[in-house]
Design a protein around this motif. Sequence first.
Motif, short mmCIF file in Angstrom:
data_model
loop_
_atom_site.label_atom_id
_atom_site.label_comp_id
_atom_site.label_asym_id
_atom_site.label_seq_id
_atom_site.Cartn_x
_atom_site.Cartn_y
_atom_site.Cartn_z
N LEU A 197 -3.40 4.44 9.20
CA LEU A 197 -2.49 3.64 8.39
C LEU A 197 -1.82 4.50 7.33
O LEU A 197 -0.60 4.43 7.12
CB LEU A 197 -3.26 2.50 7.73
N ARG A 198 -2.60 5.32 6.65
CA ARG A 198 -2.05 6.17 5.60
C ARG A 198 -1.01 7.15 6.16
O ARG A 198 0.00 7.42 5.51
CB ARG A 198 -3.19 6.94 4.93
N ALA A 199 -1.29 7.67 7.35
CA ALA A 199 -0.37 8.63 7.96
C ALA A 199 0.99 8.02 8.25
O ALA A 199 2.01 8.73 8.32
CB ALA A 199 -0.98 9.19 9.24
N GLN A 200 1.02 6.70 8.41
CA GLN A 200 2.28 6.00 8.68
C GLN A 200 2.88 5.39 7.42
O GLN A 200 3.82 4.60 7.48
CB GLN A 200 2.05 4.91 9.73
N GLY A 201 2.29 5.70 6.27
CA GLY A 201 2.79 5.20 5.00
C GLY A 201 2.43 3.76 4.72
O GLY A 201 3.08 3.10 3.91
#
Length: 340
Positions: A197-201
């Motif tokens: 999730l974090r990697a996709q903002g």
Amino acid sequence: MNIQFDATRELDTVFGMTSEALARITGSRVPFEREWLRVDEVAGARLVVEVPIGRDLVLDVHSDNLSGHNRDFARRQFADDLAKSLVNIEAARWSLRRYAGAMRRVSAAVIDKAVREGFEYAFEKVTFKQARACHLAHPDWREAASHVIARVHFTGLGDQLRQVTHQLIIEEPEYVEDEIRAFDHEQLEHQRARDALRAQGADIAVDEITLRHLDRYGIDRLEALRSVAANGATRFEVTKRNGCSGKLSLRSDAGVVRCHIIDDPDFVWIDDVLALEGPSTPADPASLASRLVSDVCPDDIYSGLRLGSLRSRGRFPTFTIEQATHLVDLATGRIWERAA
């Protein structure tokens, strides 16, 4: 039938009875304070005695239920057992401290090793599992002390990708590593889901059907999603299509917000499956796979969506639904569809 339970009077009475029993056994040489006694907030008519064992270490000794017509007998029995328990606990005090210390050292070492391997655990503390006075009243204090079992507290990522405290009842230090490391697979999955999730903002994800339900009932999307992100779950009172009130429940599962509601009792949406609970379910529900939901269910909330796989063939067959997943940036309010 329960008799009314007067908590303060019960605590005072049991304290007096136990003090008298202790005086008969030891001449009051064993410490016992009125402040140690409290009513179990869950059980209600059960008393708990918080016996200090050492610094930040307490053993909770509890009674059986003291309500009912045999209350006098139960109260007297508890007071006698408690007095014997207190004597045994005093004799076992140093053994219990050493036991807790050993459990603490081993648990902390296991957690440290796991952290070095990339698992986001954190050791919190070791406490004792609540014990019954009747068990601690054994004539041999060593046998009584064997009923005291450690509870290991440590944090990790839960199903909702939030820090949660795990509490494990573990009898001996040699079992600690296996018990704690049994969480590794689940912990790693949760870390990967959060990192994806974090990697996709994004902070969180939500499925299409949940968004449609929020829109149907006029619930602010971001308000609802922020509530789930903060609390793990939330619930809204809604007016269903038939005019009756109902509850729309939302929860996060591995970072994806899903919902549950019974709007039409023949077609119940449960997190990520549609349960066909009406009288016209086909004899071979598997034949419905890949059909438009509208071929089976008249609710337009599923408009344009198709039935996925048959999840369960029970009395009421359940199907997944082929739907989009959306990503959410809670700070900016942006919601966008995740690429397939």
